[in-house]
Design a protein around this motif. Structure first.
Motif, PDB file in Angstrom:
ATOM      1  N   ALA A  44      -9.082  25.632  37.599  1.00  0.00           N
ATOM      2  CA  ALA A  44      -8.744  25.964  38.988  1.00  0.00           C
ATOM      3  C   ALA A  44      -7.245  25.941  39.249  1.00  0.00           C
ATOM      4  N   PHE A  45      -6.548  24.971  38.656  1.00  0.00           N
ATOM      5  CA  PHE A  45      -5.118  24.825  38.921  1.00  0.00           C
ATOM      6  C   PHE A  45      -4.234  25.575  37.925  1.00  0.00           C
ATOM      7  N   LEU A  46      -4.872  26.432  37.092  1.00  0.00           N
ATOM      8  CA  LEU A  46      -4.114  27.317  36.202  1.00  0.00           C
ATOM      9  C   LEU A  46      -4.457  28.785  36.415  1.00  0.00           C
ATOM     10  N   SER A  47      -5.610  29.038  37.023  1.00  0.00           N
ATOM     11  CA  SER A  47      -6.129  30.411  37.116  1.00  0.00           C
ATOM     12  C   SER A  47      -5.435  31.247  38.172  1.00  0.00           C
ATOM     13  N   GLY A  48      -4.760  30.613  39.124  1.00  0.00           N
ATOM     14  CA  GLY A  48      -4.177  31.350  40.235  1.00  0.00           C
ATOM     15  C   GLY A  48      -5.158  31.637  41.349  1.00  0.00           C
ATOM     16  N   GLU A  49      -6.382  31.089  41.257  1.00  0.00           N
ATOM     17  CA  GLU A  49      -7.396  31.321  42.282  1.00  0.00           C
ATOM     18  C   GLU A  49      -7.340  30.303  43.414  1.00  0.00           C
ATOM     19  N   TYR A  50      -6.467  29.303  43.283  1.00  0.00           N
ATOM     20  CA  TYR A  50      -6.357  28.256  44.299  1.00  0.00           C
ATOM     21  C   TYR A  50      -4.906  28.078  44.753  1.00  0.00           C
ATOM     22  N   PRO A  51      -4.208  29.162  45.059  1.00  0.00           N
ATOM     23  CA  PRO A  51      -2.787  29.027  45.406  1.00  0.00           C
ATOM     24  C   PRO A  51      -2.544  28.298  46.712  1.00  0.00           C
ATOM     25  N   GLU A  52      -3.571  28.233  47.571  1.00  0.00           N
ATOM     26  CA  GLU A  52      -3.423  27.559  48.865  1.00  0.00           C
ATOM     27  C   GLU A  52      -3.301  26.042  48.723  1.00  0.00           C
ATOM     28  N   LEU A  53      -3.729  25.505  47.597  1.00  0.00           N
ATOM     29  CA  LEU A  53      -3.772  24.053  47.415  1.00  0.00           C
ATOM     30  C   LEU A  53      -2.556  23.571  46.626  1.00  0.00           C
ATOM     31  N   GLY A  54      -1.802  22.656  47.217  1.00  0.00           N
ATOM     32  CA  GLY A  54      -0.661  22.084  46.514  1.00  0.00           C
ATOM     33  C   GLY A  54      -1.075  21.104  45.435  1.00  0.00           C
ATOM     34  N   GLY A  55      -2.261  20.520  45.593  1.00  0.00           N
ATOM     35  CA  GLY A  55      -2.753  19.561  44.619  1.00  0.00           C
ATOM     36  C   GLY A  55      -3.963  18.839  45.180  1.00  0.00           C
ATOM     37  N   LEU A  56      -4.370  17.788  44.503  1.00  0.00           N
ATOM     38  CA  LEU A  56      -5.508  17.006  44.976  1.00  0.00           C
ATOM     39  C   LEU A  56      -5.246  15.515  44.791  1.00  0.00           C
ATOM     40  N   ILE A  57      -5.868  14.748  45.669  1.00  0.00           N
ATOM     41  CA  ILE A  57      -5.858  13.281  45.606  1.00  0.00           C
ATOM     42  C   ILE A  57      -7.240  12.839  45.154  1.00  0.00           C
ATOM     43  N   TRP A  58      -7.282  11.798  44.331  1.00  0.00           N
ATOM     44  CA  TRP A  58      -8.556  11.261  43.831  1.00  0.00           C
ATOM     45  C   TRP A  58      -8.533   9.748  43.970  1.00  0.00           C
ATOM     46  N   SER A  59      -9.620   9.199  44.486  1.00  0.00           N
ATOM     47  CA  SER A  59      -9.734   7.749  44.639  1.00  0.00           C
ATOM     48  C   SER A  59     -11.176   7.316  44.448  1.00  0.00           C
ATOM     49  N   ARG A  60     -11.368   6.123  43.893  1.00  0.00           N
ATOM     50  CA  ARG A  60     -12.701   5.536  43.730  1.00  0.00           C
ATOM     51  C   ARG A  60     -12.909   4.359  44.675  1.00  0.00           C
ATOM     52  N   ARG A  61     -12.035   4.202  45.642  1.00  0.00           N
ATOM     53  CA  ARG A  61     -12.201   3.128  46.614  1.00  0.00           C
ATOM     54  C   ARG A  61     -13.364   3.452  47.556  1.00  0.00           C
ATOM     55  N   THR A  62     -14.139   2.430  47.867  1.00  0.00           N
ATOM     56  CA  THR A  62     -15.270   2.556  48.775  1.00  0.00           C
ATOM     57  C   THR A  62     -15.236   1.404  49.766  1.00  0.00           C
ATOM     58  N   ILE A  63     -16.127   1.445  50.733  1.00  0.00           N
ATOM     59  CA  ILE A  63     -16.235   0.349  51.685  1.00  0.00           C
ATOM     60  C   ILE A  63     -16.487  -0.966  50.954  1.00  0.00           C
ATOM     61  N   GLY A  64     -17.216  -0.894  49.863  1.00  0.00           N
ATOM     62  CA  GLY A  64     -17.580  -2.112  49.156  1.00  0.00           C
ATOM     63  C   GLY A  64     -16.555  -2.620  48.171  1.00  0.00           C
ATOM     64  N   ASN A  65     -15.508  -1.826  47.857  1.00  0.00           N
ATOM     65  CA  ASN A  65     -14.579  -2.310  46.819  1.00  0.00           C
ATOM     66  C   ASN A  65     -13.098  -2.139  47.192  1.00  0.00           C
ATOM     67  N   PHE A  66     -12.788  -2.048  48.495  1.00  0.00           N
ATOM     68  CA  PHE A  66     -11.382  -1.868  48.858  1.00  0.00           C
ATOM     69  C   PHE A  66     -10.700  -3.148  49.296  1.00  0.00           C
TER      70      PHE A  66
END
Length: 302
Positions: free
Chosen positions: A232-254
């Motif tokens: 997705a981030f090499l194909s040129g099909e997602y130029p609108e997106l500067g990037g993505l954030i990823w987190s595994r924090r939840t209500i139970g583990n933050f």
């Protein structure tokens, strides 16, 4: 008004447990959530406590991310300044910067249909060894990414997001946080770049590891349909997106835990965040050459 209200009839079971807060752990989580709410309330949609009671994971993620960005010193537009059209179509969070805005759309993907081979499997109670469901987690990310890309594209077409603005999708792995644990490449990175299995180059005489690399893998295999491109981030099909954030924090583990945010820059974005825009836990850039892709993990300031 506090975050925890009299539960609606269709309140989530997890919310009810925290509302009752019978154990010390539940009381600590509820207190920490109320602390987040004090900071977040000026930026929350109307009726947020009621929405949180029904869908706590999704609304926790938006609140948690907003508060951590505020703690980073980011200037976030309060709800009173958001136009109705922007609330209906625009992303969840708007960070104000000189000359542009940073729009962040939050998403908490589900694990998929229970029992389907492409869904993230539940962790069983028995102590058994099985392969980590990286493929299934990556599929949940790519599916949500396309949907959010289309929403951001619509907001651009309506003039809500300008050409100078940056758009980011923020993923919560709350529904499969345990299944997506890894000490290597984060799942969100290998979902959008063709990063396959890690392998080692070893000295045949001394058995010393000379170098570690990742195999090229352009597809995420599916059992219930055609394979999905992990480009997705090499194909040129997602130029609108500067990037993505990823987190595994939840209500139970933050509670008591530091920021675990991973940021992956989109190599083909029209507009991007600066490197080290925030104090991410991990941050990745991809450099392309004639012969290969070079993955760079930026050193984070302590």
């Amino acid at each position: 008004m506090g975050l925890f209200i009299e539960p609606p009839t269709d309140a989530d079971r997890g919310y009810l447990n925290l509302w009752e807060a019978k154990s010390n752990g539940e009381m600590a989580i509820r207190a920490a959530l109320e602390e987040l709410w004090v900071k977040y309330e000026p930026y929350a949609d109307a009726g947020f406590p009621s929405k949180f009671a029904r869908h706590p994971d999704e609304h926790f993620w938006e609140m948690y991310l907003t508060v951590l960005l505020l703690d980073e010193g980011k200037k976030i537009r309060p709800r009173k300044d958001v136009l109705k059209a922007e609330r209906e179509v625009g992303p969840d969070i708007c960070v104000l910067e000189q000359g542009r805005k940073v729009w962040i759309e939050c998403v908490t993907p589900g694990a998929g249909k229970e029992g389907h081979p492409d869904s993230v499997p539940e962790l069983g109670g028995k102590r058994t060894l099985h392969a980590a469901p990286r493929r299934q987690v990556e599929l949940r990310i790519t599916s949500s990414l396309k949907q959010k890309r289309d929403q951001i594209r619509a907001a651009r077409e309506k003039g809500i997001i300008s050409a100078e603005d940056v758009s980011v999708v923020a993923f919560s792995g709350a529904n499969f946080w345990a299944q997506s644990a890894t000490g290597g490449i984060p799942h969100a990175l290998s979902a959008v770049y063709p990063i396959g299995e890690e392998y080692m180059i070893v000295n045949g005489d001394t058995f010393e590891v000379i170098e570690s690399k990742y195999a090229l893998s352009t597809k995420i295999p599916r059992k219930g349909g055609p394979d999905i491109a992990r480009t997705a981030f090499l194909s040129g099909e997602y130029p609108e997106l500067g990037g993505l954030i990823w987190s595994r924090r939840t209500i139970g583990n933050f509670v008591g835990q530091g920021c675990d945010f991973v940021y992956a820059h989109n190599a083909t974005a029209q507009t991007k965040l600066d490197a080290k825009w925030a104090r991410w836990s991990r941050e990745f850039l991809i450099h392309t050459t004639k012969d290969e892709y070079v993955l760079e993990e930026l050193t984070q300031e302590k």
